[in-house]
Design a protein around this motif. Structure first.
Motif, PDB file in Angstrom:
ATOM      1  N   UNK A  55       0.831  -1.203   0.000  1.00 34.61           N
ATOM      2  CA  UNK A  55       0.000   0.000   0.000  1.00 34.61           C
ATOM      3  C   UNK A  55       0.868   1.257   0.000  1.00 34.61           C
ATOM      4  N   UNK A  56       1.939   1.227   0.769  1.00 32.68           N
ATOM      5  CA  UNK A  56       2.841   2.381   0.841  1.00 32.68           C
ATOM      6  C   UNK A  56       3.462   2.680  -0.524  1.00 32.68           C
ATOM      7  N   UNK A  57       3.890   1.626  -1.231  1.00 31.26           N
ATOM      8  CA  UNK A  57       4.474   1.808  -2.565  1.00 31.26           C
ATOM      9  C   UNK A  57       3.432   2.360  -3.536  1.00 31.26           C
ATOM     10  N   UNK A  58       2.197   1.850  -3.455  1.00 29.91           N
ATOM     11  CA  UNK A  58       1.121   2.343  -4.323  1.00 29.91           C
ATOM     12  C   UNK A  58       0.833   3.826  -4.085  1.00 29.91           C
ATOM     13  N   UNK A  79       8.342   1.299   0.852  1.00 27.70           N
ATOM     14  CA  UNK A  79       7.562   0.263   1.524  1.00 27.70           C
ATOM     15  C   UNK A  79       7.818   0.227   3.024  1.00 27.70           C
ATOM     16  N   UNK A  80       9.019   0.637   3.436  1.00 29.08           N
ATOM     17  CA  UNK A  80       9.359   0.584   4.860  1.00 29.08           C
ATOM     18  C   UNK A  80       8.459   1.488   5.708  1.00 29.08           C
ATOM     19  N   UNK A  81       7.952   2.572   5.135  1.00 31.29           N
ATOM     20  CA  UNK A  81       7.072   3.469   5.894  1.00 31.29           C
ATOM     21  C   UNK A  81       5.801   2.743   6.312  1.00 31.29           C
ATOM     22  N   UNK A  82       5.212   2.015   5.380  1.00 29.96           N
ATOM     23  CA  UNK A  82       4.003   1.257   5.712  1.00 29.96           C
ATOM     24  C   UNK A  82       4.272   0.202   6.764  1.00 29.96           C
ATOM     25  N   UNK A  83       5.423  -0.449   6.683  1.00 29.61           N
ATOM     26  CA  UNK A  83       5.774  -1.491   7.654  1.00 29.61           C
ATOM     27  C   UNK A  83       5.969  -0.907   9.046  1.00 29.61           C
ATOM     28  N   UNK A 128      16.891   2.099   9.275  1.00 25.32           N
ATOM     29  CA  UNK A 128      15.725   2.463   8.470  1.00 25.32           C
ATOM     30  C   UNK A 128      16.160   3.203   7.206  1.00 25.32           C
ATOM     31  N   UNK A 129      17.160   4.065   7.337  1.00 26.02           N
ATOM     32  CA  UNK A 129      17.706   4.765   6.172  1.00 26.02           C
ATOM     33  C   UNK A 129      18.253   3.769   5.150  1.00 26.02           C
ATOM     34  N   UNK A 130      18.967   2.758   5.638  1.00 24.33           N
ATOM     35  CA  UNK A 130      19.529   1.727   4.762  1.00 24.33           C
ATOM     36  C   UNK A 130      18.425   1.048   3.959  1.00 24.33           C
ATOM     37  N   UNK A 131      17.340   0.645   4.649  1.00 23.30           N
ATOM     38  CA  UNK A 131      16.259  -0.045   3.950  1.00 23.30           C
ATOM     39  C   UNK A 131      15.570   0.873   2.938  1.00 23.30           C
ATOM     40  N   UNK A 132      15.378   2.134   3.303  1.00 19.32           N
ATOM     41  CA  UNK A 132      14.724   3.089   2.397  1.00 19.32           C
ATOM     42  C   UNK A 132      15.562   3.295   1.139  1.00 19.32           C
ATOM     43  N   UNK A 146       9.800   9.019   4.127  1.00 15.88           N
ATOM     44  CA  UNK A 146       9.210   9.935   3.148  1.00 15.88           C
ATOM     45  C   UNK A 146      10.106  11.117   2.813  1.00 15.88           C
ATOM     46  N   UNK A 147      10.889  11.595   3.789  1.00 19.37           N
ATOM     47  CA  UNK A 147      11.813  12.697   3.508  1.00 19.37           C
ATOM     48  C   UNK A 147      12.911  12.260   2.539  1.00 19.37           C
TER      49      UNK A 147
END
Length: 373
Positions: free
Chosen positions: A19-22, A27-31, A126-130, A367-368
């Motif tokens: 959903x976050x990607x859509x 995607x990490x934000x939604x998770x 989290x930065x790494x995953x984003x 998101x930033x």
């Protein structure tokens, strides 16, 4: 109960990530957000149990191990000057800002210094995953962020030891703390340079299944254990282990076989575990404090680290991106906050608010970064 919790975590993180990607976000934000939804703060389906904490710790170690595998050591070395500048800038401004905020709140000098120290922490998992989601993990900016995170971790822990020693909060020897950190990096570099390649070549000859990935995990957990024993965050040891293996012929095989293990179970549990710390109980009177500290936390790290990048040759956009990548306080700040509460350096009345601020900086980072890159 554990099987039910894993079932909920895996389903919810995959759906929330999609959903976050859509919606145009990583995607990490939604998770991260779904962790708040299914945790004690809202639905209460998942508890922040000891087992979940242990699984999440494995998740963050594997995440940083993968980051190390994908890091170009030559680029890391070339950007060491920028990494130091970014780390130092990202410590000084948050430290000063946190101290001044503490004085405005009317707390003691010691507690105000502790809040400044807490805001100086950085956790780039989290930065790494984003950045990984966006295919930006191998850029010059990303390498600088990773290098700065290592420097930041060491300096913040040394400063914390100094503060605890100064106020007598526990039997802390500053010389011992610094000595252990220096010893760790010397040992880690020596092991990564001489022992890891030899160990990989030797262990993979054993006549058992999947010895390449097993050897990689042995090295990862070994380095993580060593780093924690020497007073450095386990994620730094895991990252260094990944960098060491990246210099061997087994790099790609370890990476390809580790990704399914990490992202199938352990990494989703880590993302959810961050949201499990959130509680909305009794926060009505502290909304202003939380918002003020969050703005301060974001602005000081963004400006301080961004200025360090700008002064070492990055353009304005890249400097802003590097500053953004250093905003997340993540699990490192959560650990420091718990320690401060235990040692009397952080008052109980500010503990919950501080935890919420840490969570918010972690949620704002994806998101930033998406906006900048």
């Amino acid at each position: 109960m554990l099987f039910f919790e894993l079932l909920i975590i895996l389903i919810s993180t995959k759906l929330a990530g999609d959903l976050s990607v859509r919606l145009g976000q990583p995607s990490v934000l939604g998770k991260l957000l779904v962790g708040i939804l299914i945790g004690p703060a809202v639905l209460g389906w998942i508890d922040n149990s000891h087992t979940i904490k242990e699984l999440s710790e494995i998740g963050v170690l594997l995440l940083m191990f993968l980051a190390g595998l994908e890091t170009d050591i030559n680029e890391l070395n070339k950007n060491r000057r920028s990494s130091f500048a970014v780390a130092i800038g990202g410590i000084i401004l948050p430290m000063v800002g946190g101290y001044l905020a503490g004085k405005v709140l009317g707390i003691s000098d010691t507690s105000a210094l502790f809040i400044g120290l807490l805001l100086s922490a950085t956790s780039v998992s989290i930065t790494v995953q984003t950045l990984r989601d966006m295919g930006k993990l191998k850029t010059k900016e990303s390498v600088t962020i990773l290098g700065a995170a290592i420097v930041d971790d060491v300096l913040v822990v040394v400063l914390l030891a100094f503060l605890m020693s100064f106020v007598g909060a526990g039997d802390v020897s500053l010389g011992l703390v610094i000595g252990k950190k220096i010893a760790f990096f010397l040992i880690a570099i020596l092991l990564g340079w001489k022992v890891v390649p030899w160990l990989m070549r030797w262990l993979v000859t054993l006549r058992v299944t999947q010895m390449v990935i097993s050897t990689g995990l042995i090295i990862c957990f070994g380095f993580a254990f060593l780093s924690e024993e020497m007073g450095v965050a386990g994620i730094i040891g895991a990252f260094i282990a990944g960098v060491a293996i990246s210099q061997t012929p087994y790099k790609h095989e370890v990476e390809q076989k580790l990704e399914p293990i990490a992202y199938a179970v352990f990494v989703p549990v880590f993302f959810v575990s961050i949201g499990l710390s959130v509680s909305f109980t009794g926060l009505g009177d502290q909304i202003g404090l939380i918002l003020g500290l969050t703005v301060l936390a974001v602005a000081t790290k963004l400006v301080g680290s961004g200025l360090g990048a700008r002064l070492t040759g990055f353009n304005l956009r890249s400097s802003f991106g590097i500053g953004t990548g250093m905003i997340s306080r993540g699990e490192v700040a959560l650990i420091i906050a718990s320690l401060g509460l235990e040692r009397g350096l952080l008052a109980q009345e500010f503990y919950t608010s501080t935890i919420i601020v840490v969570i918010l900086t972690t949620l704002l980072t994806p998101p930033l970064l998406k906006k900048v890159f």
